[in-house]
Design a protein around this motif. Structure first.
Motif, PDB file in Angstrom:
ATOM      1  N   LYS A 142      65.414 -64.566 -45.055  1.00  0.00           N
ATOM      2  CA  LYS A 142      65.642 -63.153 -45.357  1.00  0.00           C
ATOM      3  C   LYS A 142      64.729 -62.662 -46.476  1.00  0.00           C
ATOM      4  O   LYS A 142      64.476 -61.457 -46.591  1.00  0.00           O
ATOM      5  CB  LYS A 142      67.107 -62.916 -45.741  1.00  0.00           C
ATOM      6  N   THR A 159      66.231 -66.844 -38.169  1.00  0.00           N
ATOM      7  CA  THR A 159      67.474 -66.469 -38.856  1.00  0.00           C
ATOM      8  C   THR A 159      68.627 -66.437 -37.844  1.00  0.00           C
ATOM      9  O   THR A 159      69.731 -66.912 -38.130  1.00  0.00           O
ATOM     10  CB  THR A 159      67.331 -65.092 -39.524  1.00  0.00           C
ATOM     11  N   TYR A 163      72.133 -68.773 -37.720  1.00  0.00           N
ATOM     12  CA  TYR A 163      73.488 -68.241 -37.542  1.00  0.00           C
ATOM     13  C   TYR A 163      74.165 -68.855 -36.316  1.00  0.00           C
ATOM     14  O   TYR A 163      75.378 -69.110 -36.322  1.00  0.00           O
ATOM     15  CB  TYR A 163      73.452 -66.723 -37.414  1.00  0.00           C
ATOM     16  N   GLN A 168      78.081 -68.436 -35.587  1.00  0.00           N
ATOM     17  CA  GLN A 168      78.292 -67.024 -35.910  1.00  0.00           C
ATOM     18  C   GLN A 168      77.406 -66.176 -34.990  1.00  0.00           C
ATOM     19  O   GLN A 168      76.407 -65.603 -35.420  1.00  0.00           O
ATOM     20  CB  GLN A 168      77.967 -66.764 -37.383  1.00  0.00           C
ATOM     21  N   GLU A 170      77.765 -63.279 -33.610  1.00  0.00           N
ATOM     22  CA  GLU A 170      77.640 -61.845 -33.890  1.00  0.00           C
ATOM     23  C   GLU A 170      76.497 -61.574 -34.864  1.00  0.00           C
ATOM     24  O   GLU A 170      75.709 -60.632 -34.680  1.00  0.00           O
ATOM     25  CB  GLU A 170      78.954 -61.285 -34.464  1.00  0.00           C
ATOM     26  N   GLU A 171      76.410 -62.410 -35.910  1.00  0.00           N
ATOM     27  CA  GLU A 171      75.313 -62.262 -36.864  1.00  0.00           C
ATOM     28  C   GLU A 171      73.979 -62.622 -36.211  1.00  0.00           C
ATOM     29  O   GLU A 171      72.949 -61.982 -36.471  1.00  0.00           O
ATOM     30  CB  GLU A 171      75.546 -63.145 -38.092  1.00  0.00           C
ATOM     31  N   SER A 174      72.329 -59.709 -34.174  1.00  0.00           N
ATOM     32  CA  SER A 174      71.597 -58.659 -34.895  1.00  0.00           C
ATOM     33  C   SER A 174      70.164 -59.089 -35.187  1.00  0.00           C
ATOM     34  O   SER A 174      69.228 -58.274 -35.125  1.00  0.00           O
ATOM     35  CB  SER A 174      72.316 -58.300 -36.198  1.00  0.00           C
ATOM     36  N   TYR A 175      69.952 -60.387 -35.471  1.00  0.00           N
ATOM     37  CA  TYR A 175      68.598 -60.859 -35.780  1.00  0.00           C
ATOM     38  C   TYR A 175      67.777 -61.107 -34.520  1.00  0.00           C
ATOM     39  O   TYR A 175      66.557 -60.892 -34.522  1.00  0.00           O
ATOM     40  CB  TYR A 175      68.663 -62.105 -36.667  1.00  0.00           C
TER      41      TYR A 175
END
Length: 242
Positions: A142, A159, A163, A168, A170-171, A174-175
């Protein structure tokens, strides 16, 4: 009575003459200088303060650039010593350094603002993922940023991978979306869309996953991912009744 044309000519002449009068008349010129002096005296502190501030900003920027340039040279030299360890999968050595040489973690922290520090964050993120230290890897990834055609998208995808390893999705989604949307190209975008679809499936978002697989099929029909995209899309469509 003068015509309107004559009045306009006289008005223009008077306006022009007023400028000439200031130049040719010592009294008029002295009056203008006096007004300027009064203005300067009245706002002397403010004007001097502004001038000092401007000079300070210019000097500070010049000093900063000199500092960054000197740091860049040192950081690049340190980074070149680490690349060999990275290429040979000596991850601990690459991250922590050896023989008095700084590792990726030190380079990233000790030379902020340099290109070498920025790149060290990316390399550190990759190495930490391989070591299974996903939280640390995410922090470094990040911290990396680039306008490069491919590398920033790769950082986003990595990234997302970290995750996913942390369960994870859901996270991760987004990436993966950031990776797929970043300067789309036929080489890597289909890969990112495939990762996105898999993450969406894991997050119980079958319709979104179908859309991601469909995008591969429609927009990147020659990519290596098309075969699996068709397979996964067909299976999902059967499950949701489409």
């Amino acid at each position: 009575m003068r015509s309107k044309i004559e009045q306009i000519r006289m008005s223009k002449k008077n306006t022009a003459d007023s400028g000439i009068d200031i130049i040719e008349s010592p009294e008029a010129l002295a009056s203008q200088i006096s007004r300027a002096e009064i203005f300067f005296i009245k706002y002397k502190k403010a004007l001097i303060g502004v001038a000092i501030a401007i000079v300070a900003i210019v000097l500070a920027f010049a000093a900063y650039r000199f500092y960054i340039d000197s740091q860049e040279s040192t950081a690049q030299s340190a980074l070149s010593n680490v690349v060999y360890a990275m290429e040979n999968d000596s991850l601990s050595q690459a991250l922590n350094g050896s023989g008095g040489n700084e590792g990726l973690l030190a380079i990233a922290d000790n030379y902020p603002g340099t290109d070498a520090s920025n790149l060290a964050h990316l390399y550190a993120g990759i190495a930490l993922i391989k070591q299974g230290k996903f939280d640390d890897a995410i922090d470094h990834l990040k911290s990396f940023s680039s306008s490069d055609l491919l590398v920033q998208g790769r950082a986003y995808a990595l990234t997302g991978d970290a995750y996913m390893e942390k369960n994870q999705p859901e996270e991760a989604i987004s990436y993966y979306k950031k990776a797929a949307d970043y300067k789309s190209n036929e080489f890597f975008t289909p890969v990112y869309l495939m990762k996105l679809g898999i993450a969406q499936e894991k997050a119980k978002q079958p319709k979104d996953a179908i859309a991601s697989y469909g995008k591969i099929i429609e927009e990147y029909p020659l990519s290596a991912e098309v075969t699996n995209a068709k397979k996964y899309k067909g299976l999902l469509e059967g499950e949701v009744g489409e």
